[in-house]
Motif scaffolding. Structure first.
Motif, PDB file in Angstrom:
ATOM      1  N   VAL A   1      59.594  86.581  64.704  1.00  0.00           N
ATOM      2  CA  VAL A   1      59.747  88.038  64.704  1.00  0.00           C
ATOM      3  C   VAL A   1      58.949  88.660  63.564  1.00  0.00           C
ATOM      4  O   VAL A   1      58.192  89.628  63.764  1.00  0.00           O
ATOM      5  CB  VAL A   1      61.236  88.417  64.602  1.00  0.00           C
ATOM      6  CG1 VAL A   1      61.390  89.914  64.371  1.00  0.00           C
ATOM      7  CG2 VAL A   1      61.972  88.010  65.872  1.00  0.00           C
ATOM      8  N   ILE A   2      59.074  88.110  62.363  1.00  0.00           N
ATOM      9  CA  ILE A   2      58.379  88.694  61.208  1.00  0.00           C
ATOM     10  C   ILE A   2      56.869  88.501  61.323  1.00  0.00           C
ATOM     11  O   ILE A   2      56.090  89.432  61.085  1.00  0.00           O
ATOM     12  CB  ILE A   2      58.922  88.082  59.905  1.00  0.00           C
ATOM     13  CG1 ILE A   2      60.380  88.508  59.703  1.00  0.00           C
ATOM     14  CG2 ILE A   2      58.072  88.511  58.711  1.00  0.00           C
ATOM     15  CD1 ILE A   2      61.020  87.945  58.452  1.00  0.00           C
ATOM     16  N   ALA A   3      56.441  87.309  61.690  1.00  0.00           N
ATOM     17  CA  ALA A   3      55.002  87.067  61.836  1.00  0.00           C
ATOM     18  C   ALA A   3      54.407  87.896  62.962  1.00  0.00           C
ATOM     19  O   ALA A   3      53.224  88.253  62.921  1.00  0.00           O
ATOM     20  CB  ALA A   3      54.745  85.579  62.083  1.00  0.00           C
ATOM     21  N   GLY A   4      55.221  88.225  63.977  1.00  0.00           N
ATOM     22  CA  GLY A   4      54.739  89.053  65.075  1.00  0.00           C
ATOM     23  C   GLY A   4      54.397  90.467  64.670  1.00  0.00           C
ATOM     24  O   GLY A   4      53.713  91.187  65.413  1.00  0.00           O
ATOM     25  N   TRP A   5      54.864  90.904  63.494  1.00  0.00           N
ATOM     26  CA  TRP A   5      54.502  92.237  63.007  1.00  0.00           C
ATOM     27  C   TRP A   5      53.047  92.305  62.544  1.00  0.00           C
ATOM     28  O   TRP A   5      52.500  93.403  62.371  1.00  0.00           O
ATOM     29  CB  TRP A   5      55.408  92.649  61.843  1.00  0.00           C
ATOM     30  CG  TRP A   5      56.855  92.742  62.206  1.00  0.00           C
ATOM     31  CD1 TRP A   5      57.388  92.866  63.462  1.00  0.00           C
ATOM     32  CD2 TRP A   5      57.968  92.732  61.305  1.00  0.00           C
ATOM     33  NE1 TRP A   5      58.754  92.917  63.396  1.00  0.00           N
ATOM     34  CE2 TRP A   5      59.151  92.842  62.082  1.00  0.00           C
ATOM     35  CE3 TRP A   5      58.095  92.630  59.933  1.00  0.00           C
ATOM     36  CZ2 TRP A   5      60.414  92.843  61.524  1.00  0.00           C
ATOM     37  CZ3 TRP A   5      59.359  92.648  59.355  1.00  0.00           C
ATOM     38  CH2 TRP A   5      60.510  92.759  60.154  1.00  0.00           C
TER      39      TRP A   5
END
Length: 789
Positions: A236-240
């Motif tokens: 989720v965080i890396a997808g930002w």
């Protein structure tokens, strides 16, 4: 049109392109990544970005300008972005693990009572000044009832309620939150696409339901699900950040680091987490990934330590230290623990898979009822045994302790009752094995790390008590001659510790990782050698019995396309495995309508491109083909009768250059420059699709041994390998084709026992239990009616 209007139009157009591409990529679910094509796309993107960053913006006579300085700042920010993301992921993983631990402890104690001073406090914090052995003297902690039957009923009701809420949330809000998740993550890291498995909803639901499941008393653990939750956070965080969202390879590096952090916070073992990601999770591990995994695990562990969820300085509840050494004669007893670990692993893997097959066939439509029934059964059986009634991590912290260090829980160290304690430990071991076998795999967050360690701990403590009893009964026996007279010779807690390591290694088939985790849990260098001896014996027993890890077996059971690391000799050519009947596209002569009809009538993931004489010219993926045709129809007004060309002529390579990168054979094209390509290649008369064609696909000869093809899949990661004979297409082979052949033709991993007979036994047992339960309910109903009269 003003510059601002042009910019807004470009942003809106890019947003529409992204949404359309995402819709088309939904067809990629449950497919594999072509790592070669991903590498090419990433290379093109890196070259374009490098050229943009290094473009000089100096003014006249080399004067510094704002844009030159800004390009240098962007270069610096880009270089540090990966480490910033790793740090952020580690922090969130550590904080989330601490919150899960706090809530789990509170819910576990809520089954027995509540704190009068504050309902949000668990029993430990409510009775902070009172030793654990004197908990009855705590006035602030109030049990739900002082009557034993009422306590028992409340205990069972709470367990069933917790499991019901967890199973209901998983079923209705996030189906991927069920199970451990390690098997699926291994496949995802290898290139398998499972959309939603690492999504935000899965993260939220699994984080909420995991404390409920553990508090319900089900014989499952939170360590495996902790890895899944950690990978969800990383995804989720890396997808930002576009650096990761647009690159499968970089995203997989972040998921590997996240899995290391998940194990680190689960066991308080950052180095063990890194070793877990190397040994268990991924087969292609680079030094750069190792450093990021170590840093992410370190940050997560520091965050967990700062939160200090147990207020004791320990990262996990069963962390322990030993100040006594072991003796050489104890190796024979350590070998017994190793043999038990190997046998337990073989038994658990074998029969748990059979129970999972029974669950899939008979219980798949009743996940909530199954979870409630398992929770009720576990609570009813476990309440009468002191080692089953309490939480597994708390039980291990008790069994690991030395008797002289405050470890005399419920007369555990008293000589007068040692044989009754040993019998209770044996019963707990047998019951826990059965409960873990039927509970692992149910549709709630469920791991097998801690349950296996708890089984090994009870068995190991039982062996330790027996050895200590023999030492006390026969102190002058020859093997005890090395014991000092004034110091306890045998430490039963170390046997529990080594038994836990053996059981964990037996069921997961890990060795080095378990040694490192156990060392970090104890901090005692003296017990590294006994741990290594026990795990080597466990591995030898598992190898002798032909046991694979339960994660690998779950992958095979679910039919995921995953190639293990072991090499096998099949002695067959690839022509025996390949698909010979293919859906192909000719290089010229097809219209847009014909290609759309082919896309609608087939579900294959790509199409070989051939000439009129069946000569292989290339390969195009289904996603790229659908996307280009859709955009050509909407943007360039391409008609259904427009001809399509998949073959480039000499002038095409000379005329076209995309974003400063010359096209060439086998160059992948990503979505960033798709419109630029389309404007150059689309015309009213013909739709040129050759830029999206992999003109140099990986090809092999039909006579090539299957073992070499397997090595190509492992080391290069193509989605398909085409089979050609002197340029003529003969077929193609995928990972699923290889797995299908190994499981059907060679009989590999075929069970040595009759699965139908096992199901028959289970069905007979289930029928008998159902009938007896119905009779009991009828009897109680009649008794109640008589009392009412």
């Amino acid at each position: 049109m003003s510059q601002i209007e042009i910019s807004q139009h470009s942003v809106m157009h890019a947003g529409a392109d992204a949404e359309e591409l995402e819709d088309i990529r939904s067809y990629e679910d449950f497919t594999t990544i072509d790592w070669i094509q991903d590498s090419v796309i990433e290379r093109n993107r890196r070259i374009r970005k490098s050229r943009q960053l290094h473009t000089t913006h100096r003014g006249g006579r080399g004067a510094l300008t704002f844009w030159w300085l800004w390009s240098k700042v962007k270069n610096l920010l880009d270089a540090g972005q990966s480490w910033f993301v790793v740090t952020l992921v580690g922090l969130v993983i550590g904080v989330n693990a601490a919150l899960i631990s706090i809530v789990t402890e509170w819910l576990s104690d809520l089954k027995n009572g509540y704190c009068y001073d504050g309902w949000w406090l668990n029993q430990q914090f409510c009775c902070w000044e009172i030793e654990y052995q004197d908990e009855n003297g705590c006035d602030s902690w109030h049990p739900w009832s002082y009557a034993w039957p009422a306590q028992y009923i409340v205990y069972v009701i709470c367990a069933v309620t917790f499991s019901f809420v967890a199973a209901h949330l998983v079923k209705n809000l996030a189906k991927y939150a069920a199970g451990s998740g390690i098997s699926e993550i291994k496949c995802i890291l290898a290139g398998f696409i499972m959309k939603g498995f690492l999504g935000f909803s899965t993260f939220v639901i699994k984080s909420l339901t995991l404390p409920l499941v553990i508090a319900s008393g089900l014989s499952v653990g939170k360590e495996g699900p902790s890895v899944h939750v950690a990978c969800c956070i990383g995804n989720v965080i890396a997808g930002w950040f576009t650096r990761f969202s647009q690159s499968h390879g970089k995203m997989r590096e972040m998921l590997t680091a996240s899995s290391a952090a998940g194990v680190a916070v689960a066991f308080g073992s950052p180095i063990g987490g890194v070793m877990f990601s190397i040994e268990e999770m991924t087969s292609n591990f680079s030094i750069k990934t190792m450093w990021r995994s170590f840093f992410c695990a370190l940050v997560a562990t520091v965050a967990l330590s700062a939160m200090n969820p147990y207020r004791s300085g320990k990262l996990v509840l069963f962390q322990v230290t030993y100040d006594r050494d072991w003796h050489f004669f104890e190796i024979m007893f350590f070998v017994i623990l190793g043999i038990f670990g190997g046998l337990y692993g073989a038994f658990m893997v074998k029969f748990n898979l059979q129970w999972m097959a029974f669950r899939r066939k008979r219980l798949a439509n009743y996940p909530v009822m199954e979870a409630m029934a398992l929770a009720a059964l576990t609570a009813v059986i476990s309440y009468s045994n002191r080692f089953l009634r309490i939480d597994m991590t708390e039980m291990m912290s008790i069994l690991f302790r030395e008797c002289e260090g405050g470890g005399d829980y419920d007369n555990l160290c008293q000589t007068s009752v040692q044989w009754s304690v040993a019998a209770s430990l044996f019963i707990a071991t047998v019951i826990r094995i059965v409960l873990v076998m039927i509970s692992y795999g149910c549709k709630v967050p469920a791991g097998i790390f801690v349950p296996s360690m708890a089984i090994g701990a009870t068995f190991g403590r039982m062996i330790g008590i027996m050895v200590k009893a023999v030492n006390r009964a026969y102190p002058n026996l020859g093997i005890f001659a090395v014991c000092a007279p004034d110091v306890p010779c045998i430490t039963p807690g170390t046997y529990a510790f080594l038994g836990a390591a053996a059981a964990l290694s037996g069921v997961m088939r890990m060795t080095v990782t378990v040694v490192v985790i156990m060392f970090e849990l104890t901090g005692a260098l003296t017990y590294i050698l006994p741990t290594m001896i026990v795990l080597l014996v466990t591995k030898a027993v598992g190898d002798f019995l032909g046991t694979n890890g339960i994660a690998e077996e779950a992958i095979r059971f679910n039919g995921f396309p995953f190639l293990d690391k072991d090499d096998h000799a099949y002695n067959v050519p690839v022509s025996r495995v390949m698909k010979a009947e293919l859906h192909v596209l000719t290089s010229t002569g097809l219209t847009v309508r014909q290609i759309e009809e082919l896309l609608d009538s087939t579900d294959v993931k790509g199409y070989p491109i051939i000439s009129d004489r069946n000569i292989l010219l290339g390969y195009i993926g289904r996603t790229e083909l659908r996307y280009v045709i859709s955009k050509a129809i909407k943007v360039q007004d391409t008609r259904p009768e427009t001809l399509c060309s998949f073959e480039a002529v000499a002038d095409d390579h000379d005329e076209i250059e995309f974003s400063g990168i010359a096209t060439g054979p086998g160059v992948g094209v990503d979505d960033e420059i798709s419109m630029e390509i389309m404007e150059t290649t689309v015309s009213p008369d013909v739709l040129k699709l050759w830029p999206w064609v992999n003109q140099t696909p990986l090809t092999v000869s039909p006579q090539l041994p299957l073992e070499i093809v397997l090595q190509l899949f492992r080391r290069m990661g193509p989605r398909v390998i085409l089979v050609e004979d002197q340029g003529a297409l003969r077929g193609l082979v995928t990972v699923k084709d290889v797995l299908k052949y190994t499981l059907t033709e060679t009989g590999e991993m075929r069970p040595s026992f009759d699965a139908e007979q096992f199901e028959g036994i289970i069905e007979q047992t289930w029928t008998w239990l159902t009938a007896r339960t119905y009779d009991l309910i009828s009897l109680l109903t009649r008794l109640f009616l008589r009392l009412q009269r």
